[in-house]
Write a protein that holds these residues in place. Sequence first.
Motif, PDB file in Angstrom:
ATOM      1  N   SER A 118       0.817  -1.209   0.000  1.00 46.37           N
ATOM      2  CA  SER A 118       0.000   0.000   0.000  1.00 46.37           C
ATOM      3  C   SER A 118       0.853   1.262   0.000  1.00 46.37           C
ATOM      4  CB  SER A 118      -0.940   0.008   1.208  1.00 46.37           C
ATOM      5  OG  SER A 118      -0.201  -0.126   2.402  1.00 46.37           O
ATOM      6  N   ASP A 119       2.108   1.153   0.448  1.00 44.38           N
ATOM      7  CA  ASP A 119       2.994   2.320   0.397  1.00 44.38           C
ATOM      8  C   ASP A 119       3.986   2.212  -0.752  1.00 44.38           C
ATOM      9  OD1 ASP A 119       5.307   1.395   3.097  1.00 44.38           O
ATOM     10  OD2 ASP A 119       4.554   0.314   1.356  1.00 44.38           O
ATOM     11  N   ASN A 120       3.623   1.390  -1.753  1.00 46.29           N
ATOM     12  CA  ASN A 120       4.349   1.299  -3.027  1.00 46.29           C
ATOM     13  C   ASN A 120       5.728   0.661  -2.944  1.00 46.29           C
ATOM     14  OD1 ASN A 120       2.317   2.377  -4.753  1.00 46.29           O
ATOM     15  ND2 ASN A 120       2.844   4.427  -4.023  1.00 46.29           N
ATOM     16  N   SER A 121       5.954  -0.187  -1.967  1.00 47.92           N
ATOM     17  CA  SER A 121       7.159  -1.010  -1.978  1.00 47.92           C
ATOM     18  C   SER A 121       6.923  -2.173  -2.933  1.00 47.92           C
ATOM     19  CB  SER A 121       7.464  -1.547  -0.588  1.00 47.92           C
ATOM     20  OG  SER A 121       7.820  -0.495   0.276  1.00 47.92           O
ATOM     21  N   THR A 122       7.900  -2.419  -3.790  1.00 48.04           N
ATOM     22  CA  THR A 122       7.708  -3.445  -4.817  1.00 48.04           C
ATOM     23  C   THR A 122       8.700  -4.595  -4.668  1.00 48.04           C
ATOM     24  OG1 THR A 122       9.161  -2.245  -6.336  1.00 48.04           O
ATOM     25  CG2 THR A 122       6.794  -1.806  -6.491  1.00 48.04           C
ATOM     26  N   ASN A 123       8.304  -5.715  -5.228  1.00 43.30           N
ATOM     27  CA  ASN A 123       9.151  -6.905  -5.226  1.00 43.30           C
ATOM     28  C   ASN A 123       8.908  -7.632  -6.539  1.00 43.30           C
ATOM     29  OD1 ASN A 123      10.842  -8.982  -3.985  1.00 43.30           O
ATOM     30  ND2 ASN A 123       8.996 -10.228  -3.997  1.00 43.30           N
ATOM     31  N   TYR A 124      10.002  -8.119  -7.154  1.00 46.21           N
ATOM     32  CA  TYR A 124       9.891  -8.786  -8.449  1.00 46.21           C
ATOM     33  C   TYR A 124      10.617 -10.127  -8.423  1.00 46.21           C
ATOM     34  CZ  TYR A 124       8.635  -4.150 -10.218  1.00 46.21           C
ATOM     35  OH  TYR A 124       8.019  -2.938 -10.434  1.00 46.21           O
ATOM     36  N   SER A 125      10.121 -11.049  -9.229  1.00 44.65           N
ATOM     37  CA  SER A 125      10.878 -12.270  -9.425  1.00 44.65           C
ATOM     38  C   SER A 125      12.085 -11.947 -10.292  1.00 44.65           C
ATOM     39  CB  SER A 125      10.019 -13.335 -10.095  1.00 44.65           C
ATOM     40  OG  SER A 125       9.759 -12.993 -11.446  1.00 44.65           O
ATOM     41  N   ASN A 126      13.137 -12.721 -10.145  1.00 43.44           N
ATOM     42  CA  ASN A 126      14.357 -12.466 -10.912  1.00 43.44           C
ATOM     43  C   ASN A 126      14.108 -12.558 -12.413  1.00 43.44           C
ATOM     44  OD1 ASN A 126      15.981 -12.028  -8.656  1.00 43.44           O
ATOM     45  ND2 ASN A 126      16.487 -14.198  -8.452  1.00 43.44           N
TER      46      ASN A 126
END
Length: 123
Positions: free
Chosen positions: A53-61
């Motif tokens: 909700s505070d726009n922290s992102t996580n991506y797969s490699n």
Amino acid sequence: QVQLVESGGGLVQAGGSLRLSCTASGRIFSINVMGWHRQAPGKQRELVATITSDNSTNYSNSVKGRFTVSRDNAKNTVYLQMGSLKTEDTAVYYCNAQIRYSPGIFPYTGEFWGQGTQVPVSS
């Protein structure tokens, strides 16, 4: 009840771009994490990207540097901008979200999934 509806899938050529959208509707109080998963034919569903909700992102490699996840909290919508697409990105893409909602008097928190949208990438 809460519903997630995806849009934007479709056939795209390798090297091309596509943007997926997913909108949540219903008696929603707030949405915490929103994200995208995908399932390729014959494979298990895998995480693609998440955004808090505070726009922290996580991506797969496998998609880092090519895909961008974003959200519009006012519209209860999460987006997945996909670029430099590869044939191995071919999959059904599902959005999901952790949502605080109220089916009646009391609030609940639950995880919801969209119905999925196909993204075939041709060579």
